[in-house]
Scaffold this motif. Structure first.
Motif, PDB file in Angstrom:
ATOM      1  N   ASP A 191      54.681  43.214  37.448  1.00 17.88           N
ATOM      2  CA  ASP A 191      53.684  43.579  38.406  1.00 17.88           C
ATOM      3  C   ASP A 191      52.072  42.348  38.262  1.00 17.88           C
ATOM      4  O   ASP A 191      50.493  43.291  37.574  1.00 17.88           O
ATOM      5  CB  ASP A 191      53.435  44.510  37.513  1.00 17.88           C
ATOM      6  N   LYS A 196      47.909  44.108  44.731  1.00 15.54           N
ATOM      7  CA  LYS A 196      46.918  45.357  45.180  1.00 15.54           C
ATOM      8  C   LYS A 196      47.764  46.148  45.528  1.00 15.54           C
ATOM      9  O   LYS A 196      47.094  47.009  45.871  1.00 15.54           O
ATOM     10  CB  LYS A 196      46.126  45.327  45.329  1.00 15.54           C
ATOM     11  N   THR A 197      48.269  46.202  46.534  1.00 17.49           N
ATOM     12  CA  THR A 197      49.271  47.670  47.318  1.00 17.49           C
ATOM     13  C   THR A 197      50.318  46.928  47.378  1.00 17.49           C
ATOM     14  O   THR A 197      51.388  46.065  46.960  1.00 17.49           O
ATOM     15  CB  THR A 197      48.656  47.472  48.668  1.00 17.49           C
ATOM     16  N   ASP A 198      51.738  47.997  47.530  1.00 16.70           N
ATOM     17  CA  ASP A 198      52.701  48.223  47.407  1.00 16.70           C
ATOM     18  C   ASP A 198      53.026  46.935  48.371  1.00 16.70           C
ATOM     19  O   ASP A 198      54.219  46.555  49.087  1.00 16.70           O
ATOM     20  CB  ASP A 198      53.611  49.112  48.433  1.00 16.70           C
ATOM     21  N   GLU A 199      52.591  47.047  49.991  1.00 14.80           N
ATOM     22  CA  GLU A 199      52.813  46.038  51.239  1.00 14.80           C
ATOM     23  C   GLU A 199      52.195  45.160  50.775  1.00 14.80           C
ATOM     24  O   GLU A 199      53.522  44.033  51.010  1.00 14.80           O
ATOM     25  CB  GLU A 199      51.975  46.800  52.196  1.00 14.80           C
ATOM     26  N   GLU A 200      51.391  44.358  50.087  1.00 17.89           N
ATOM     27  CA  GLU A 200      51.179  43.002  49.475  1.00 17.89           C
ATOM     28  C   GLU A 200      52.045  42.640  49.053  1.00 17.89           C
ATOM     29  O   GLU A 200      52.767  41.463  48.545  1.00 17.89           O
ATOM     30  CB  GLU A 200      49.980  43.204  48.644  1.00 17.89           C
ATOM     31  N   LYS A 201      52.706  43.575  47.161  1.00 19.05           N
ATOM     32  CA  LYS A 201      53.706  43.216  46.596  1.00 19.05           C
ATOM     33  C   LYS A 201      55.365  42.709  47.620  1.00 19.05           C
ATOM     34  O   LYS A 201      56.082  41.805  47.737  1.00 19.05           O
ATOM     35  CB  LYS A 201      54.577  44.060  45.766  1.00 19.05           C
TER      36      LYS A 201
END
Length: 301
Positions: free
Chosen positions: A29, A286-291
């Motif tokens: 992370d 910054k977000t789960d979507e970005e990850k």
């Protein structure tokens, strides 16, 4: 190995460095991902073509941290062993920006000097595979922080080697932000004064630092003219051009330290990072979507 073979190998290693550090960034992370993007070809070319090193004498899986170096402390660990046992004809490699550690570990894994299981230890309790490299970390010969100290240390090593008549050279890898440090310029001045033409410095000029664009924080350009004014030889190259990087290392005997300014891109190979510029010093999703986006990119690499 013909020219095209080593070039393709270096290109593959550079892509592997980016993928391995992206994997660390996803798994942990956060990591210094952009530095791996900008320096991948530099490190790959150094280890594939430029550096004259012996085989590693270190364990493929780095041992746990035991002691700081010193006499009578038992099983001391030295990261320089990953670059092999030194001799008069082999090179020394000094990494200056310790936060590039993930990229250094990745290149060691790519060229077979360290196992992926060692890389899996990155930034875990008790591991020598630290986020900020030190003298016990794989591939690191010295602790070089605070910023800007490595060039002075490397200059001392180069001076001794010159007096001894060693044919091996001293290579230093630096970041451009270090040229905002006074000690860096003291080191350059000393290297020029002592005519250390056995000292070669590769600089990742990626134009970014923790607070944004280097030109806005404290401009260092024209870096080549400043270095020349201090008595150095200077080459400017595309830091992602493997052939140009290799050619720039050709020995000079002009009595001057050589600085190779490698102009690079902090999102090279990972264009998803473009939208974050210039805030790329440390990448944390910054977000789960970005990850998820970066995880899909990792799977496709």
């Amino acid at each position: 190995m013909c020219d095209m073979d080593w070039i393709e190998e270096a290109r593959s290693i550079a892509n592997g460095i980016r993928k391995r550090v992206l994997g660390i960034t996803i798994e942990r992370d956060g990591s210094y991902l952009s530095q791996a993007c900008s320096s991948a070809e530099i490190l790959a070319t150094l280890y594939t073509k430029i550096l004259k090193l012996n085989e590693s004498t270190a364990p493929k899986i780095p041992p746990a941290f035991t002691n700081v170096p010193g006499k009578n402390k038992g099983n001391d660990i030295s990261g320089k062993n990953y670059n092999g046992k030194g001799s008069s004809h082999t090179d020394r490699f000094i990494v200056s920006p310790a936060h590039y550690a993930a990229a250094v570990y990745a290149v060691l894994a790519e060229v077979g000097r360290m196992d992926q299981k060692g890389l899996d230890q990155f930034n875990t309790d008790g591991s020598t595979v630290e986020m900020i490299g030190a003298e016990h970390s794989p591939g690191f010969e010295l602790t070089t922080g605070s910023f800007g100290q490595a060039l002075s240390q490397a200059g001392g090593i180069a001076l001794v080697r010159k007096h001894k008549g060693d044919s091996g050279r001293v290579f230093v890898f630096m970041s451009d932000g270090e040229f905002q440090e006074g000690q860096t310029w003291e080191g350059i001045q000393a290297a020029s004064f002592y005519k250390l033409d056995n000292l070669v410095v590769y600089v990742d000029v990626n134009g970014q630092q923790v607070d944004g664009w280097t030109k806005d924080v404290m401009n260092i350009e024209p870096l080549d003219k400043k270095l020349e004014a201090f008595g150095a030889s200077v080459l400017r190259v595309d830091g992602h051009n493997i052939e140009a990087l290799a050619k720039s290392s050709e020995p000079n005997k002009d009595g001057k330290p050589l600085f190779v300014l490698c102009y690079t891109n902090t999102s090279e190979g990972l264009p998803l990072l473009d939208k974050r510029k210039p805030n790329l010093h440390y990448v944390r999703f910054k977000t789960d979507e970005e990850k998820m986006q970066f995880s899909k990119l990792y799977e496709s690499m």
